[in-house]
Motif scaffolding. Structure first.
Motif, short mmCIF file in Angstrom:
data_model
loop_
_atom_site.label_atom_id
_atom_site.label_comp_id
_atom_site.label_asym_id
_atom_site.label_seq_id
_atom_site.Cartn_x
_atom_site.Cartn_y
_atom_site.Cartn_z
N ILE A 1 0.84 -1.21 0.00
CA ILE A 1 0.00 0.00 0.00
C ILE A 1 0.87 1.25 0.00
CG2 ILE A 1 -1.60 1.36 1.43
CD1 ILE A 1 -2.91 -1.34 2.18
N GLY A 2 1.96 1.22 0.76
CA GLY A 2 2.88 2.35 0.77
C GLY A 2 3.45 2.63 -0.62
N ARG A 3 3.79 1.57 -1.35
CA ARG A 3 4.32 1.75 -2.71
C ARG A 3 3.25 2.34 -3.63
NH1 ARG A 3 6.00 -3.83 -2.49
NH2 ARG A 3 8.07 -4.03 -1.56
N ILE A 4 2.02 1.84 -3.51
CA ILE A 4 0.92 2.33 -4.35
C ILE A 4 0.69 3.83 -4.08
CG2 ILE A 4 -1.57 2.20 -4.76
CD1 ILE A 4 -1.33 -0.84 -4.05
N MET A 5 0.64 4.19 -2.81
CA MET A 5 0.35 5.58 -2.45
C MET A 5 1.48 6.53 -2.86
SD MET A 5 -2.64 5.49 -1.34
CE MET A 5 -3.75 4.12 -0.99
N SER A 6 2.71 6.03 -2.84
CA SER A 6 3.83 6.89 -3.25
C SER A 6 3.74 7.24 -4.73
CB SER A 6 5.17 6.22 -2.95
OG SER A 6 5.34 5.05 -3.75
N GLY A 7 3.07 6.38 -5.50
CA GLY A 7 2.85 6.68 -6.91
C GLY A 7 1.66 7.59 -7.15
N LEU A 8 0.73 7.62 -6.19
CA LEU A 8 -0.48 8.43 -6.34
C LEU A 8 -0.29 9.85 -5.81
CD1 LEU A 8 -3.24 5.86 -5.27
CD2 LEU A 8 -2.70 6.63 -7.59
N TYR A 9 0.52 10.00 -4.76
CA TYR A 9 0.66 11.29 -4.09
C TYR A 9 2.10 11.78 -4.17
CZ TYR A 9 -3.91 10.29 -2.00
OH TYR A 9 -5.23 10.00 -1.81
N ARG A 10 2.28 12.95 -4.71
CA ARG A 10 3.62 13.55 -4.73
C ARG A 10 4.10 13.85 -3.32
NH1 ARG A 10 2.21 18.53 -8.51
NH2 ARG A 10 0.55 18.52 -6.93
N THR A 11 3.15 14.08 -2.42
CA THR A 11 3.49 14.46 -1.04
C THR A 11 3.56 13.25 -0.10
OG1 THR A 11 1.13 14.86 -0.65
CG2 THR A 11 2.48 16.76 -1.26
N TRP A 12 3.51 12.03 -0.66
CA TRP A 12 3.53 10.84 0.19
C TRP A 12 4.81 10.81 1.03
CZ3 TRP A 12 0.22 7.52 2.06
CH2 TRP A 12 0.69 6.36 2.68
N ASP A 13 4.64 10.58 2.34
CA ASP A 13 5.76 10.57 3.28
C ASP A 13 5.86 9.16 3.87
OD1 ASP A 13 7.48 10.83 5.47
OD2 ASP A 13 6.87 12.91 5.84
N SER A 14 6.76 8.36 3.34
CA SER A 14 6.88 6.97 3.78
C SER A 14 7.32 6.87 5.23
CB SER A 14 7.84 6.20 2.87
OG SER A 14 9.11 6.83 2.85
N ARG A 15 8.14 7.83 5.67
CA ARG A 15 8.58 7.81 7.07
C ARG A 15 7.40 8.08 8.01
NH1 ARG A 15 13.77 11.24 8.84
NH2 ARG A 15 14.69 9.64 7.49
N LYS A 16 6.55 9.04 7.63
CA LYS A 16 5.37 9.33 8.44
C LYS A 16 4.43 8.11 8.48
CE LYS A 16 3.54 13.45 8.26
NZ LYS A 16 2.80 14.66 7.81
N PHE A 17 4.26 7.46 7.31
CA PHE A 17 3.40 6.27 7.24
C PHE A 17 3.94 5.17 8.16
CE2 PHE A 17 2.14 2.31 4.84
CZ PHE A 17 0.79 2.35 5.19
N SER A 18 5.24 4.95 8.11
CA SER A 18 5.84 3.93 8.98
C SER A 18 5.65 4.28 10.45
CB SER A 18 7.34 3.79 8.67
OG SER A 18 7.54 3.33 7.36
N GLY A 19 5.74 5.58 10.74
CA GLY A 19 5.54 6.02 12.12
C GLY A 19 4.14 5.74 12.62
N TYR A 20 3.14 6.00 11.76
CA TYR A 20 1.76 5.70 12.14
C TYR A 20 1.54 4.19 12.30
CZ TYR A 20 -0.08 10.45 11.52
OH TYR A 20 -0.37 11.79 11.67
N MET A 21 2.14 3.41 11.40
CA MET A 21 2.00 1.95 11.50
C MET A 21 2.54 1.45 12.84
SD MET A 21 0.49 0.81 8.76
CE MET A 21 0.86 -0.93 8.85
N GLU A 22 3.69 2.01 13.23
CA GLU A 22 4.28 1.60 14.50
C GLU A 22 3.44 2.09 15.68
OE1 GLU A 22 8.52 2.11 16.96
OE2 GLU A 22 8.36 2.75 14.86
N ARG A 23 3.00 3.33 15.60
CA ARG A 23 2.18 3.89 16.68
C ARG A 23 0.90 3.10 16.88
NH1 ARG A 23 -0.82 9.84 16.82
NH2 ARG A 23 -2.28 9.29 18.47
#
Length: 282
Positions: free
Chosen positions: A96-118
């Motif tokens: 899903i992270g890979r898909i979203m990085s292609g859809l959003y120029r502003t996709w922040d993979s570090r932020k996404f990983s942080g939410y997943m961990e939280r």
């Protein structure tokens, strides 16, 4: 103060149903709860806000822009979480992270990983194997990982247990600590909205009954419980709705119009909505 949402005189007509003169304003930095019975027009209003249906009249501005303009930057500033979540069932969080990085120029993979961990979400587990609460949290993680300034939630917490819903409310509180962030949430669980919302908008049969600060509503309305014969002593203009009980009546009243000596209990948002709907059905 800027507004996250400005809806003016929105109209949308279908066979057998219509939104009529819908007006909603949500200032930036706040949470608005959107309430109403099934079929009242909540989802239609949200779809119009998001540019998913074309209004028949009125104006809609989201974060100062118009969704119908096809503004990519504007869309990247809006996170949406719906009841069906819209996530691919066979994918895991990494995919899903890979898909979203292609859809959003502003996709922040570090932020996404942080939410997943939280949120304590497994990154290699497929979406279809997630619990309902985990799917909601994953959807929120996605919605908040592409520079979102407005989070729109349409019945996304229905079916969650109280602990999972409380987690979601904490996420919303944290999100609006940044005063440029705002939340618009539709839900049937009014006790949750009462805990977290600054504003409440009530739609009934396609029309806005009220759109107001939550505290102003609870100050304005109260519940009088008395024998039916005593109800006649209350000024009629003060009585908004009445329901009979085994011990007499309960009346939803405007506090400032009743005698201060009259014992008036607090009215919850659910009391206000349910009593107005039932009064209209009489």
């Amino acid at each position: 103060m800027s507004n996250a949402i400005e809806i003016k005189h929105l109209e949308k007509r279908y066979e057998g149903f219509a939104l009529r003169d819908v007006n909603i304003t949500l200032p930036s930095g706040y949470i608005m709860g959107f309430i109403g019975e099934n079929g009242a027009g909540k989802t239609t209003t949200i779809k119009a806000m998001m540019g998913l249906v074309r209004p028949d009249g009125g104006q809609i501005k989201i974060l100062g822009g118009t969704m119908s303009d096809g503004d990519r930057e504007l869309r990247e500033n809006i996170g949406m979480v719906t009841e069906d979540y819209g996530l691919p069932a066979e994918a895991d969080a990494v995919s899903i992270g890979r898909i979203m990085s292609g859809l959003y120029r502003t996709w922040d993979s570090r932020k996404f990983s942080g939410y997943m961990e939280r949120f304590g979400l497994p990154v290699r587990k497929r979406v279809k194997d997630y619990s309902r609460g985990m799917k909601v949290k994953l959807s929120i993680a996605v919605a908040l990982s592409h520079d979102s300034k407005l989070l729109v939630m349409d019945e996304a917490t229905s079916g969650l247990d109280p602990a999972a819903r409380d987690d979601v409310l904490d996420i919303l509180r944290d999100f609006i600590q940044d005063e440029s962030h705002s939340v618009f949430i539709s839900s049937h669980i009014l006790s949750d909205l009462e805990k977290v919302c600054d504003y409440i908008t009530f739609i009934h049969r396609g029309r806005i009954v009220f759109s107001s600060e939550k505290d102003a509503l609870t100050e304005k309305y109260g519940i009088v419980r008395c024998p039916k014969t005593e109800l006649e002593s209350i000024e009629s203009s003060a009585v908004v709705a009445v329901r009979e009980t085994g011990f007499g009546v309960e009346a939803l009243v405007e506090r400032e119009k009743v005698n201060p000596a009259l014992i008036t209990d607090n009215a919850t948002i659910e009391d206000i909505m349910v009593m107005i709907i039932k009064e209209d059905e009489k």
